[in-house]
Design a protein around this motif. Structure first.
Motif, PDB file in Angstrom:
ATOM      1  N   GLY A 102       0.828  -1.199   0.000  1.00  0.00           N
ATOM      2  CA  GLY A 102       0.000   0.000   0.000  1.00  0.00           C
ATOM      3  C   GLY A 102       0.862   1.248   0.000  1.00  0.00           C
ATOM      4  N   ARG A 103       0.198   2.374   0.168  1.00  0.00           N
ATOM      5  CA  ARG A 103       0.902   3.649   0.227  1.00  0.00           C
ATOM      6  C   ARG A 103       0.265   4.524   1.290  1.00  0.00           C
ATOM      7  NH1 ARG A 103      -1.116   6.821  -5.250  1.00  0.00           N
ATOM      8  NH2 ARG A 103      -3.336   6.695  -4.786  1.00  0.00           N
ATOM      9  N   GLY A 104       1.069   5.439   1.825  1.00  0.00           N
ATOM     10  CA  GLY A 104       0.573   6.333   2.856  1.00  0.00           C
ATOM     11  C   GLY A 104       1.204   7.704   2.717  1.00  0.00           C
ATOM     12  N   ARG A 105       0.571   8.700   3.350  1.00  0.00           N
ATOM     13  CA  ARG A 105       1.137  10.049   3.343  1.00  0.00           C
ATOM     14  C   ARG A 105       0.611  10.830   4.533  1.00  0.00           C
ATOM     15  NH1 ARG A 105      -1.812  12.766  -1.898  1.00  0.00           N
ATOM     16  NH2 ARG A 105      -3.938  12.231  -1.317  1.00  0.00           N
ATOM     17  N   VAL A 106       1.384  11.860   4.865  1.00  0.00           N
ATOM     18  CA  VAL A 106       1.000  12.821   5.901  1.00  0.00           C
ATOM     19  C   VAL A 106       1.002  14.188   5.240  1.00  0.00           C
ATOM     20  CG1 VAL A 106       1.609  13.880   8.106  1.00  0.00           C
ATOM     21  CG2 VAL A 106       2.011  11.427   7.751  1.00  0.00           C
ATOM     22  N   ARG A 107      -0.123  14.898   5.359  1.00  0.00           N
ATOM     23  CA  ARG A 107      -0.247  16.237   4.779  1.00  0.00           C
ATOM     24  C   ARG A 107      -0.696  17.231   5.834  1.00  0.00           C
ATOM     25  NH1 ARG A 107      -4.262  15.851  -0.215  1.00  0.00           N
ATOM     26  NH2 ARG A 107      -5.417  14.451   1.133  1.00  0.00           N
ATOM     27  N   LEU A 108      -0.340  18.484   5.610  1.00  0.00           N
ATOM     28  CA  LEU A 108      -0.871  19.559   6.431  1.00  0.00           C
ATOM     29  C   LEU A 108      -2.284  19.873   5.967  1.00  0.00           C
ATOM     30  CD1 LEU A 108       2.151  22.020   6.654  1.00  0.00           C
ATOM     31  CD2 LEU A 108       1.412  20.304   8.316  1.00  0.00           C
ATOM     32  N   ALA A 109      -3.149  20.271   6.894  1.00  0.00           N
ATOM     33  CA  ALA A 109      -4.527  20.594   6.543  1.00  0.00           C
ATOM     34  C   ALA A 109      -5.091  21.616   7.513  1.00  0.00           C
ATOM     35  CB  ALA A 109      -5.379  19.330   6.556  1.00  0.00           C
ATOM     36  N   TRP A 110      -6.000  22.418   6.999  1.00  0.00           N
ATOM     37  CA  TRP A 110      -6.693  23.421   7.793  1.00  0.00           C
ATOM     38  C   TRP A 110      -8.191  23.187   7.643  1.00  0.00           C
ATOM     39  CZ3 TRP A 110      -2.307  24.101   5.106  1.00  0.00           C
ATOM     40  CH2 TRP A 110      -1.229  24.689   5.769  1.00  0.00           C
ATOM     41  N   THR A 148       2.533  18.102   1.438  1.00  0.00           N
ATOM     42  CA  THR A 148       2.719  16.714   1.855  1.00  0.00           C
ATOM     43  C   THR A 148       4.072  16.641   2.547  1.00  0.00           C
ATOM     44  OG1 THR A 148       1.398  15.843   0.044  1.00  0.00           O
ATOM     45  CG2 THR A 148       2.933  14.316   1.089  1.00  0.00           C
ATOM     46  N   LEU A 149       4.073  16.182   3.787  1.00  0.00           N
ATOM     47  CA  LEU A 149       5.298  16.142   4.586  1.00  0.00           C
ATOM     48  C   LEU A 149       6.117  14.893   4.335  1.00  0.00           C
ATOM     49  CD1 LEU A 149       3.739  17.364   7.940  1.00  0.00           C
ATOM     50  CD2 LEU A 149       4.940  18.729   6.218  1.00  0.00           C
ATOM     51  N   VAL A 150       5.447  13.760   4.221  1.00  0.00           N
ATOM     52  CA  VAL A 150       6.138  12.480   4.025  1.00  0.00           C
ATOM     53  C   VAL A 150       5.207  11.524   3.283  1.00  0.00           C
ATOM     54  CG1 VAL A 150       5.423  11.521   6.260  1.00  0.00           C
ATOM     55  CG2 VAL A 150       7.494  10.675   5.176  1.00  0.00           C
ATOM     56  N   THR A 151       5.809  10.684   2.446  1.00  0.00           N
ATOM     57  CA  THR A 151       5.080   9.658   1.706  1.00  0.00           C
ATOM     58  C   THR A 151       5.779   8.327   1.940  1.00  0.00           C
ATOM     59  OG1 THR A 151       4.651  11.303  -0.017  1.00  0.00           O
ATOM     60  CG2 THR A 151       4.169   9.027  -0.562  1.00  0.00           C
ATOM     61  N   ALA A 152       5.002   7.264   2.068  1.00  0.00           N
ATOM     62  CA  ALA A 152       5.587   5.939   2.275  1.00  0.00           C
ATOM     63  C   ALA A 152       4.885   4.936   1.367  1.00  0.00           C
ATOM     64  CB  ALA A 152       5.454   5.523   3.730  1.00  0.00           C
ATOM     65  N   HIS A 153       5.641   3.948   0.925  1.00  0.00           N
ATOM     66  CA  HIS A 153       5.108   2.860   0.115  1.00  0.00           C
ATOM     67  C   HIS A 153       5.598   1.549   0.706  1.00  0.00           C
ATOM     68  CE1 HIS A 153       3.642   5.252  -3.344  1.00  0.00           C
ATOM     69  NE2 HIS A 153       4.543   6.108  -2.892  1.00  0.00           N
ATOM     70  N   ARG A 154       4.727   0.535   0.673  1.00  0.00           N
ATOM     71  CA  ARG A 154       5.103  -0.778   1.183  1.00  0.00           C
ATOM     72  C   ARG A 154       4.704  -1.835   0.166  1.00  0.00           C
ATOM     73  NH1 ARG A 154       3.893  -3.981   6.739  1.00  0.00           N
ATOM     74  NH2 ARG A 154       4.934  -5.856   6.035  1.00  0.00           N
ATOM     75  N   TYR A 155       5.617  -2.770  -0.046  1.00  0.00           N
ATOM     76  CA  TYR A 155       5.357  -3.932  -0.880  1.00  0.00           C
ATOM     77  C   TYR A 155       6.048  -5.102  -0.210  1.00  0.00           C
ATOM     78  CZ  TYR A 155       5.029  -7.036  -4.851  1.00  0.00           C
ATOM     79  OH  TYR A 155       4.754  -8.103  -5.662  1.00  0.00           O
TER      80      TYR A 155
END
Length: 94
Positions: free
Chosen positions: A47-55, A67-74
């Motif tokens: 899968g994939r994941g991310r952390v974003r800033l939001a208001w 987007t602060l960080v993105t991750a992918h896993r396989y």
């Protein structure tokens, strides 16, 4: 991100997509958001994941920023990068 609200503290929104499943959450702490995103992503084989800033915005939605960080896993391979690699991802997702 010049059009983001000024004087209003951003939230950290994390999300994970893993096929037709996923997880998400909101916190006021960026490090917590990243830990929760990684923890959720580790519960899926890929899968994939991310952390974003939001208001907050009217209508129970958010205005998203950086987007602060993105991750992918396989399987056992886990790649995390600073910034936005949500669409591009690592080579195996192309």
């Amino acid at each position: 991100m010049g059009d983001m609200p000024t004087g209003q503290e951003a939230f950290a929104v994390w999300e994970v997509e893993a096929g037709d499943r996923g997880a998400c959450g909101v916190t006021d702490n960026r490090a917590t958001a990243q830990r929760e995103m990684v923890r959720a992503l580790e519960s899926f084989p890929r899968g994939r994941g991310r952390v974003r800033l939001a208001w907050p915005a009217p209508g129970l939605v958010y205005r998203y920023g950086e987007t602060l960080v993105t991750a992918h896993r396989y399987g056992r391979v886990f790649v995390s990068v600073r910034g936005d690699a949500w669409e591009a991802g690592p080579p195996w997702t192309c």
